[in-house]
Write a protein that holds these residues in place. Structure first.
Motif, PDB file in Angstrom:
ATOM      1  N   ARG A 108       0.834  -1.205   0.000  1.00 49.00           N
ATOM      2  CA  ARG A 108       0.000   0.000   0.000  1.00 49.00           C
ATOM      3  C   ARG A 108       0.869   1.256   0.000  1.00 49.00           C
ATOM      4  O   ARG A 108       0.553   2.254  -0.678  1.00 49.00           O
ATOM      5  N   GLN A 109       1.977   1.221   0.728  1.00 46.17           N
ATOM      6  CA  GLN A 109       2.892   2.359   0.737  1.00 46.17           C
ATOM      7  C   GLN A 109       3.442   2.629  -0.661  1.00 46.17           C
ATOM      8  O   GLN A 109       3.587   3.796  -1.066  1.00 46.17           O
ATOM      9  N   MET A 110       3.785   1.578  -1.389  1.00 45.80           N
ATOM     10  CA  MET A 110       4.295   1.754  -2.747  1.00 45.80           C
ATOM     11  C   MET A 110       3.280   2.480  -3.614  1.00 45.80           C
ATOM     12  O   MET A 110       3.621   3.404  -4.375  1.00 45.80           O
ATOM     13  N   LEU A 111       2.024   2.078  -3.505  1.00 46.23           N
ATOM     14  CA  LEU A 111       0.958   2.748  -4.254  1.00 46.23           C
ATOM     15  C   LEU A 111       0.857   4.216  -3.870  1.00 46.23           C
ATOM     16  O   LEU A 111       0.797   5.100  -4.740  1.00 46.23           O
ATOM     17  N   GLU A 112       0.833   4.478  -2.591  1.00 46.29           N
ATOM     18  CA  GLU A 112       0.644   5.844  -2.108  1.00 46.29           C
ATOM     19  C   GLU A 112       1.807   6.744  -2.484  1.00 46.29           C
ATOM     20  O   GLU A 112       1.612   7.913  -2.845  1.00 46.29           O
ATOM     21  N   ILE A 113       3.025   6.224  -2.416  1.00 40.94           N
ATOM     22  CA  ILE A 113       4.203   7.003  -2.783  1.00 40.94           C
ATOM     23  C   ILE A 113       4.137   7.432  -4.247  1.00 40.94           C
ATOM     24  O   ILE A 113       4.382   8.594  -4.583  1.00 40.94           O
ATOM     25  N   CYS A 114       3.787   6.493  -5.121  1.00 40.63           N
ATOM     26  CA  CYS A 114       3.720   6.817  -6.549  1.00 40.63           C
ATOM     27  C   CYS A 114       2.542   7.744  -6.858  1.00 40.63           C
ATOM     28  O   CYS A 114       2.653   8.644  -7.695  1.00 40.63           O
ATOM     29  N   GLN A 115       1.428   7.523  -6.195  1.00 41.59           N
ATOM     30  CA  GLN A 115       0.279   8.412  -6.406  1.00 41.59           C
ATOM     31  C   GLN A 115       0.611   9.831  -5.988  1.00 41.59           C
ATOM     32  O   GLN A 115       0.280  10.797  -6.693  1.00 41.59           O
ATOM     33  N   THR A 319      -1.534  -4.832 -15.566  1.00 44.13           N
ATOM     34  CA  THR A 319      -0.978  -5.101 -14.235  1.00 44.13           C
ATOM     35  C   THR A 319      -0.403  -3.831 -13.617  1.00 44.13           C
ATOM     36  O   THR A 319       0.778  -3.759 -13.276  1.00 44.13           O
ATOM     37  N   THR A 320      -1.261  -2.843 -13.475  1.00 45.77           N
ATOM     38  CA  THR A 320      -0.873  -1.642 -12.754  1.00 45.77           C
ATOM     39  C   THR A 320      -0.687  -1.978 -11.273  1.00 45.77           C
ATOM     40  O   THR A 320      -1.133  -3.024 -10.788  1.00 45.77           O
ATOM     41  N   GLY A 321      -0.074  -1.060 -10.552  1.00 45.64           N
ATOM     42  CA  GLY A 321       0.084  -1.273  -9.127  1.00 45.64           C
ATOM     43  C   GLY A 321      -1.249  -1.423  -8.420  1.00 45.64           C
ATOM     44  O   GLY A 321      -1.412  -2.290  -7.548  1.00 45.64           O
ATOM     45  N   SER A 322      -2.224  -0.594  -8.797  1.00 46.22           N
ATOM     46  CA  SER A 322      -3.531  -0.664  -8.135  1.00 46.22           C
ATOM     47  C   SER A 322      -4.236  -1.976  -8.435  1.00 46.22           C
ATOM     48  O   SER A 322      -4.923  -2.536  -7.571  1.00 46.22           O
ATOM     49  N   ASP A 323      -4.072  -2.503  -9.658  1.00 41.26           N
ATOM     50  CA  ASP A 323      -4.680  -3.788  -9.978  1.00 41.26           C
ATOM     51  C   ASP A 323      -3.984  -4.916  -9.204  1.00 41.26           C
ATOM     52  O   ASP A 323      -4.637  -5.757  -8.595  1.00 41.26           O
ATOM     53  N   ASN A 324      -2.658  -4.914  -9.216  1.00 41.32           N
ATOM     54  CA  ASN A 324      -1.941  -6.005  -8.571  1.00 41.32           C
ATOM     55  C   ASN A 324      -2.076  -5.961  -7.057  1.00 41.32           C
ATOM     56  O   ASN A 324      -1.899  -6.992  -6.394  1.00 41.32           O
ATOM     57  N   PHE A 325      -2.429  -4.799  -6.520  1.00 41.97           N
ATOM     58  CA  PHE A 325      -2.676  -4.726  -5.086  1.00 41.97           C
ATOM     59  C   PHE A 325      -3.794  -5.684  -4.684  1.00 41.97           C
ATOM     60  O   PHE A 325      -3.775  -6.258  -3.592  1.00 41.97           O
ATOM     61  N   GLU A 326      -4.772  -5.893  -5.579  1.00 43.49           N
ATOM     62  CA  GLU A 326      -5.858  -6.830  -5.293  1.00 43.49           C
ATOM     63  C   GLU A 326      -5.349  -8.270  -5.264  1.00 43.49           C
ATOM     64  O   GLU A 326      -5.856  -9.108  -4.511  1.00 43.49           O
ATOM     65  N   THR A 327      -4.333  -8.571  -6.071  1.00 46.52           N
ATOM     66  CA  THR A 327      -3.716  -9.896  -6.032  1.00 46.52           C
ATOM     67  C   THR A 327      -2.933 -10.098  -4.738  1.00 46.52           C
ATOM     68  O   THR A 327      -3.043 -11.140  -4.087  1.00 46.52           O
ATOM     69  N   ILE A 328      -2.149  -9.095  -4.358  1.00 47.90           N
ATOM     70  CA  ILE A 328      -1.343  -9.241  -3.147  1.00 47.90           C
ATOM     71  C   ILE A 328      -2.243  -9.293  -1.913  1.00 47.90           C
ATOM     72  O   ILE A 328      -1.901  -9.922  -0.900  1.00 47.90           O
ATOM     73  N   ARG A 329      -3.407  -8.669  -1.985  1.00 53.77           N
ATOM     74  CA  ARG A 329      -4.384  -8.805  -0.901  1.00 53.77           C
ATOM     75  C   ARG A 329      -4.775 -10.270  -0.722  1.00 53.77           C
ATOM     76  O   ARG A 329      -4.909 -10.753   0.414  1.00 53.77           O
ATOM     77  N   LEU A 330      -4.961 -10.975  -1.828  1.00 50.67           N
ATOM     78  CA  LEU A 330      -5.318 -12.390  -1.752  1.00 50.67           C
ATOM     79  C   LEU A 330      -4.178 -13.213  -1.148  1.00 50.67           C
ATOM     80  O   LEU A 330      -4.417 -14.143  -0.363  1.00 50.67           O
TER      81      LEU A 330
END
Length: 348
Positions: A108-115, A319-330
């Protein structure tokens, strides 16, 4: 369209294939390499004719950030957040290997940093780009087997993966992060998002630290039930590595992807059989040919998005970061389920 300039961060096992895959795609120029062990980066520079080599990420970025379009991070998962932050602080788009992060919090931090930096984040998730998996998706979307209600996705093998990637044996969390991040992403690609997950794990190989078997039951939001099995301890009649096998049942038929890229579609009219092999590349390891060919297709998809000048546009990247975040959630929900021995309900 002008070539995009990029740097590779990390020259380990997978860089041997990620770099030639980029050259196969074309439209890019590799201008710099980083590795914490300078000698390894030097060897890659000679092999791939790369002009600049560093064992300090700050030096690389200080010298080249102004001319780079993106970085490709091919390092251990524990370093992903660190290198993503370094690149984003300099306004660079980031491609990062899977798994996205060593925890959901760091992902989540990776997503937020890039956003916050206004840069694009992609995860190099290539398994969904395998030719047989794309063929399964095409048949599924055609509607020929009707509404899918049950599926099985299997990656079971006795392949000696620790021989060429010995660091995997030292991971406290192994198969769900290493293979599960791929196979659970395939499941999302084929069937959409999950609403609940139940997982059991086991360690069969006494010489590794993490689990080498995981069995996962997913209830998808569509109502489909999917059993996902992963193992590096399965001595089977036919070694399938590195193939993912798929079986889907629908209201009007069934679909099976089995060994050697054989795809069978069955309806009331009978069974149709086709073969959907991957492309072959001279630089690919024959033992990993299916996987390595999918790197090319994944890179093509990411490059098309990177070439968009307006970063606010929604491009073709899957496979954007936001999309793959749903995979890593699993992935981490599966660990949570196994630890608690409970069904975990997933909420957005």
């Amino acid at each position: 369209m002008k070539s995009l300039k990029f740097a590779v961060i990390g020259t380990g096992f997978w860089a041997n294939y990620q770099i030639p895959a980029w050259f196969t795609v074309g439209g890019v120029e590799l201008i710099a390499l980083y590795n914490r062990t300078r000698a390894r980066a030097d060897a890659f520079a000679r092999q791939f004719n790369v002009p600049n080599v560093y064992d300090s990420i700050d030096e690389l970025l200080d010298h080249h950030a102004h001319e780079l379009d993106f970085v490709d991070i091919i390092t251990d998962v524990d370093t992903h957040l660190h290198f993503t932050r370094k690149a984003a602080e300099r306004g660079l788009d980031v491609i990062c290997q899977k798994p996205m992060g060593p925890s959901l919090h760091e992902a989540r931090q990776m997503l937020e940093i890039c956003q916050k930096a206004g840069t694009r984040l992609y995860i190099h998730e290539n398994f969904r780009w395998q030719t047989p998996i794309r063929a399964v998706k095409t048949v599924l979307e055609s509607g020929v087997i009707g509404r899918a209600f049950k599926a099985r996705v299997s990656f079971c093998s006795a392949f000696p993966v620790f021989d060429n990637q010995p660091f995997l044996a030292e991971l406290e969390q192994f198969i769900l992060t290493d293979i599960g991040s791929h196979i659970l992403d395939i499941t999302r690609f084929l069937f959409g998002e999950a609403q609940s997950i139940y997982c059991q794990t086991a360690r069969i190989n006494p010489h590794i630290k993490g689990e080498d078997v995981a069995n996962v039951l997913l209830r998808m939001k569509s109502g489909l039930s999917c059993y996902v099995e992963m193992s590096y301890a399965s001595i089977l009649e036919k070694e399938a590595f590195p193939q993912t096998l798929v079986s889907i049942e629908g209201s009007a038929g069934s679909l099976v992807l089995t060994n050697d890229y054989v795809l069978k579609t069955t309806t009331a009219a009978g069974t149709t059989t086709t073969t959907v092999p991957p492309s072959n590349y001279a630089w690919a390891d024959p033992a990993y040919a299916l996987v390595h060919s999918s790197i090319v297709a994944c890179n093509q998809n990411l490059l098309a998005d990177l070439q968009l000048q307006n970063r606010s546009l929604t491009g073709p990247a899957e496979t954007t970061g936001s999309d793959n975040f749903e995979t890593i959630r699993l992935v981490y929900a599966a660990y949570d389920s196994a630890r608690r021995n409970e069904v975990v309900n997933l909420t957005n």
